[in-house]
Scaffold this motif. Structure first.
Motif, PDB file in Angstrom:
ATOM      1  N   LEU A 104       0.833  -1.203   0.000  1.00 49.81           N
ATOM      2  CA  LEU A 104       0.000   0.000   0.000  1.00 49.81           C
ATOM      3  C   LEU A 104       0.871   1.258   0.000  1.00 49.81           C
ATOM      4  O   LEU A 104       1.745   1.425   0.854  1.00 49.81           O
ATOM      5  CB  LEU A 104      -0.928  -0.010   1.221  1.00 49.81           C
ATOM      6  CG  LEU A 104      -1.943   1.119   1.287  1.00 49.81           C
ATOM      7  CD1 LEU A 104      -2.952   1.001   0.141  1.00 49.81           C
ATOM      8  CD2 LEU A 104      -2.675   1.086   2.623  1.00 49.81           C
ATOM      9  N   ASP A 105       0.652   2.126  -0.984  1.00 50.34           N
ATOM     10  CA  ASP A 105       1.361   3.411  -1.116  1.00 50.34           C
ATOM     11  C   ASP A 105       2.881   3.255  -1.178  1.00 50.34           C
ATOM     12  O   ASP A 105       3.620   4.150  -0.780  1.00 50.34           O
ATOM     13  CB  ASP A 105       0.992   4.358   0.034  1.00 50.34           C
ATOM     14  CG  ASP A 105      -0.490   4.704   0.047  1.00 50.34           C
ATOM     15  OD1 ASP A 105      -1.075   4.818  -1.051  1.00 50.34           O
ATOM     16  OD2 ASP A 105      -1.043   4.855   1.148  1.00 50.34           O
ATOM     17  N   LEU A 106       3.352   2.138  -1.683  1.00 48.01           N
ATOM     18  CA  LEU A 106       4.788   1.879  -1.792  1.00 48.01           C
ATOM     19  C   LEU A 106       5.203   2.044  -3.249  1.00 48.01           C
ATOM     20  O   LEU A 106       4.562   1.509  -4.149  1.00 48.01           O
ATOM     21  CB  LEU A 106       5.092   0.456  -1.318  1.00 48.01           C
ATOM     22  CG  LEU A 106       6.549   0.086  -1.158  1.00 48.01           C
ATOM     23  CD1 LEU A 106       7.194   0.912  -0.046  1.00 48.01           C
ATOM     24  CD2 LEU A 106       6.671  -1.386  -0.822  1.00 48.01           C
ATOM     25  N   ASN A 107       6.259   2.794  -3.485  1.00 42.61           N
ATOM     26  CA  ASN A 107       6.757   2.994  -4.845  1.00 42.61           C
ATOM     27  C   ASN A 107       7.637   1.819  -5.244  1.00 42.61           C
ATOM     28  O   ASN A 107       8.591   1.481  -4.549  1.00 42.61           O
ATOM     29  CB  ASN A 107       7.558   4.292  -4.944  1.00 42.61           C
ATOM     30  CG  ASN A 107       6.684   5.505  -4.796  1.00 42.61           C
ATOM     31  OD1 ASN A 107       5.550   5.525  -5.261  1.00 42.61           O
ATOM     32  ND2 ASN A 107       7.204   6.532  -4.141  1.00 42.61           N
ATOM     33  N   LEU A 108       7.283   1.221  -6.379  1.00 43.19           N
ATOM     34  CA  LEU A 108       8.048   0.100  -6.922  1.00 43.19           C
ATOM     35  C   LEU A 108       8.616   0.478  -8.279  1.00 43.19           C
ATOM     36  O   LEU A 108       8.125   1.390  -8.940  1.00 43.19           O
ATOM     37  CB  LEU A 108       7.157  -1.138  -7.091  1.00 43.19           C
ATOM     38  CG  LEU A 108       6.552  -1.756  -5.846  1.00 43.19           C
ATOM     39  CD1 LEU A 108       5.674  -2.940  -6.227  1.00 43.19           C
ATOM     40  CD2 LEU A 108       7.633  -2.188  -4.868  1.00 43.19           C
ATOM     41  N   THR A 109       9.615  -0.256  -8.676  1.00 40.00           N
ATOM     42  CA  THR A 109      10.152  -0.192 -10.021  1.00 40.00           C
ATOM     43  C   THR A 109      10.399  -1.636 -10.437  1.00 40.00           C
ATOM     44  O   THR A 109       9.996  -2.560  -9.724  1.00 40.00           O
ATOM     45  CB  THR A 109      11.432   0.678 -10.063  1.00 40.00           C
ATOM     46  OG1 THR A 109      11.804   0.878 -11.425  1.00 40.00           O
ATOM     47  CG2 THR A 109      12.565   0.057  -9.264  1.00 40.00           C
ATOM     48  N   THR A 110      11.020  -1.838 -11.574  1.00 37.50           N
ATOM     49  CA  THR A 110      11.315  -3.210 -11.995  1.00 37.50           C
ATOM     50  C   THR A 110      12.805  -3.359 -12.264  1.00 37.50           C
ATOM     51  O   THR A 110      13.494  -2.408 -12.640  1.00 37.50           O
ATOM     52  CB  THR A 110      10.532  -3.621 -13.263  1.00 37.50           C
ATOM     53  OG1 THR A 110      10.808  -2.678 -14.296  1.00 37.50           O
ATOM     54  CG2 THR A 110       9.047  -3.681 -12.992  1.00 37.50           C
ATOM     55  N   CYS A 111      13.279  -4.558 -12.083  1.00 37.82           N
ATOM     56  CA  CYS A 111      14.643  -4.925 -12.444  1.00 37.82           C
ATOM     57  C   CYS A 111      14.698  -5.060 -13.968  1.00 37.82           C
ATOM     58  O   CYS A 111      13.654  -5.113 -14.623  1.00 37.82           O
ATOM     59  CB  CYS A 111      14.998  -6.260 -11.789  1.00 37.82           C
ATOM     60  SG  CYS A 111      14.999  -6.233  -9.988  1.00 37.82           S
ATOM     61  N   PRO A 112      15.883  -5.150 -14.563  1.00 37.13           N
ATOM     62  CA  PRO A 112      15.993  -5.244 -16.026  1.00 37.13           C
ATOM     63  C   PRO A 112      15.177  -6.365 -16.667  1.00 37.13           C
ATOM     64  O   PRO A 112      14.681  -6.210 -17.789  1.00 37.13           O
ATOM     65  CB  PRO A 112      17.491  -5.452 -16.251  1.00 37.13           C
ATOM     66  CG  PRO A 112      18.131  -4.733 -15.107  1.00 37.13           C
ATOM     67  CD  PRO A 112      17.208  -5.012 -13.935  1.00 37.13           C
ATOM     68  N   ASN A 113      15.004  -7.513 -15.988  1.00 38.27           N
ATOM     69  CA  ASN A 113      14.236  -8.616 -16.566  1.00 38.27           C
ATOM     70  C   ASN A 113      12.805  -8.674 -16.053  1.00 38.27           C
ATOM     71  O   ASN A 113      12.124  -9.680 -16.212  1.00 38.27           O
ATOM     72  CB  ASN A 113      14.954  -9.942 -16.343  1.00 38.27           C
ATOM     73  CG  ASN A 113      16.236 -10.017 -17.159  1.00 38.27           C
ATOM     74  OD1 ASN A 113      16.356  -9.400 -18.210  1.00 38.27           O
ATOM     75  ND2 ASN A 113      17.216 -10.748 -16.663  1.00 38.27           N
ATOM     76  N   GLY A 114      12.345  -7.591 -15.399  1.00 38.21           N
ATOM     77  CA  GLY A 114      10.937  -7.465 -15.060  1.00 38.21           C
ATOM     78  C   GLY A 114      10.523  -7.771 -13.639  1.00 38.21           C
ATOM     79  O   GLY A 114       9.357  -7.596 -13.296  1.00 38.21           O
ATOM     80  N   SER A 115      11.418  -8.219 -12.785  1.00 36.84           N
ATOM     81  CA  SER A 115      11.033  -8.518 -11.396  1.00 36.84           C
ATOM     82  C   SER A 115      10.736  -7.223 -10.649  1.00 36.84           C
ATOM     83  O   SER A 115      11.458  -6.230 -10.807  1.00 36.84           O
ATOM     84  CB  SER A 115      12.164  -9.252 -10.669  1.00 36.84           C
ATOM     85  OG  SER A 115      12.475 -10.443 -11.332  1.00 36.84           O
ATOM     86  N   PRO A 116       9.696  -7.223  -9.813  1.00 41.51           N
ATOM     87  CA  PRO A 116       9.411  -6.014  -9.036  1.00 41.51           C
ATOM     88  C   PRO A 116      10.476  -5.793  -7.970  1.00 41.51           C
ATOM     89  O   PRO A 116      11.055  -6.751  -7.447  1.00 41.51           O
ATOM     90  CB  PRO A 116       8.050  -6.322  -8.398  1.00 41.51           C
ATOM     91  CG  PRO A 116       8.016  -7.808  -8.287  1.00 41.51           C
ATOM     92  CD  PRO A 116       8.776  -8.321  -9.475  1.00 41.51           C
ATOM     93  N   ARG A 117      10.739  -4.518  -7.665  1.00 40.95           N
ATOM     94  CA  ARG A 117      11.651  -4.187  -6.577  1.00 40.95           C
ATOM     95  C   ARG A 117      11.292  -2.811  -6.035  1.00 40.95           C
ATOM     96  O   ARG A 117      10.577  -2.041  -6.672  1.00 40.95           O
ATOM     97  CB  ARG A 117      13.110  -4.276  -6.983  1.00 40.95           C
ATOM     98  CG  ARG A 117      13.596  -3.208  -7.907  1.00 40.95           C
ATOM     99  CD  ARG A 117      15.115  -3.332  -8.128  1.00 40.95           C
ATOM    100  NE  ARG A 117      15.589  -2.371  -9.089  1.00 40.95           N
ATOM    101  CZ  ARG A 117      15.946  -1.120  -8.793  1.00 40.95           C
ATOM    102  NH1 ARG A 117      15.887  -0.677  -7.555  1.00 40.95           N
ATOM    103  NH2 ARG A 117      16.370  -0.301  -9.749  1.00 40.95           N
ATOM    104  N   LEU A 118      11.811  -2.531  -4.845  1.00 44.03           N
ATOM    105  CA  LEU A 118      11.583  -1.240  -4.217  1.00 44.03           C
ATOM    106  C   LEU A 118      12.209  -0.135  -5.060  1.00 44.03           C
ATOM    107  O   LEU A 118      13.324  -0.290  -5.565  1.00 44.03           O
ATOM    108  CB  LEU A 118      12.191  -1.216  -2.815  1.00 44.03           C
ATOM    109  CG  LEU A 118      11.605  -2.195  -1.804  1.00 44.03           C
ATOM    110  CD1 LEU A 118      12.513  -2.315  -0.585  1.00 44.03           C
ATOM    111  CD2 LEU A 118      10.204  -1.737  -1.399  1.00 44.03           C
TER     112      LEU A 118
END
Length: 178
Positions: A104-118
């Motif tokens: 909830l309300d956490l900003n995520l991005t993705t790693c180069p191969n698509g895995s979610p990360r903080l």
């Protein structure tokens, strides 16, 4: 040729074992994964370690009874984020509650191969191919083949003796006997 006998029955109970393990300081990670059509799953893990440099392999474990187990049986990749010293709040957030509450309300991005990360900076992160899972005792040992990694000049968060303090209070004789 030597023959190995089975292990002797432990001379301690699970509480004593847990307290003994707590004497070993560990880093704190958040592991995240997702499968198509499902929201991401994440949890706090302190059982992370390296296995091999060639190929680059890491290991961590998860309780067989974890509500997150299903995703790690199905996902192709996952990310492991080594939390920074000032991120104890994230460690606690991903250690309890529902997955919806954790994100909830956490900003995520993705790693180069698509895995979610903080999206927030962490001490290090690893994107892993879900190479192997091995059931042992009441846990599953997961081996990840590292495809991408990054580190920052941030001190890692350390867990020791049930807390995030490397200098716990002196234990009383009574607590040592338990």
């Amino acid at each position: 040729m030597s023959h190995l006998a089975g292990a002797a029955k432990p001379s301690f109970d699970s509480k004593a074992f847990r307290r003994s393990l707590g004497r070993f300081p560990t880093g704190v990670t958040v592991v995240m994964a997702e499968v198509p059509g499902e929201p991401p799953v994440g949890l706090t893990v302190s059982s992370f370690n390296s296995v091999s440099l060639e190929p680059p392999l890491v290991v961590w474990s998860l309780s067989k009874h974890s509500s997150s187990m299903w995703i790690f049986e199905q996902c192709e990749r996952y990310s492991i984020q080594v939390l920074a010293a000032d991120q104890a709040d994230l460690a606690m957030r991903f250690a309890s509650g529902t997955h919806e509450q954790r994100f909830l309300d956490l900003n995520l991005t993705t790693c180069p191969n698509g895995s979610p990360r903080l999206a927030s900076p962490v001490a290090a992160w690893f994107e892993c191919h879900n190479r192997h899972r091995h059931q042992e005792g009441d846990h599953v040992v997961l081996i990840g083949e590292v495809e991408n990694c990054h580190h920052a000049d941030l001190m890692p968060l350390i867990y020791h003796s049930g807390g995030f303090d490397l200098t716990p209070a002196v234990l009383s004789a009574e607590s040592n006997a338990r």
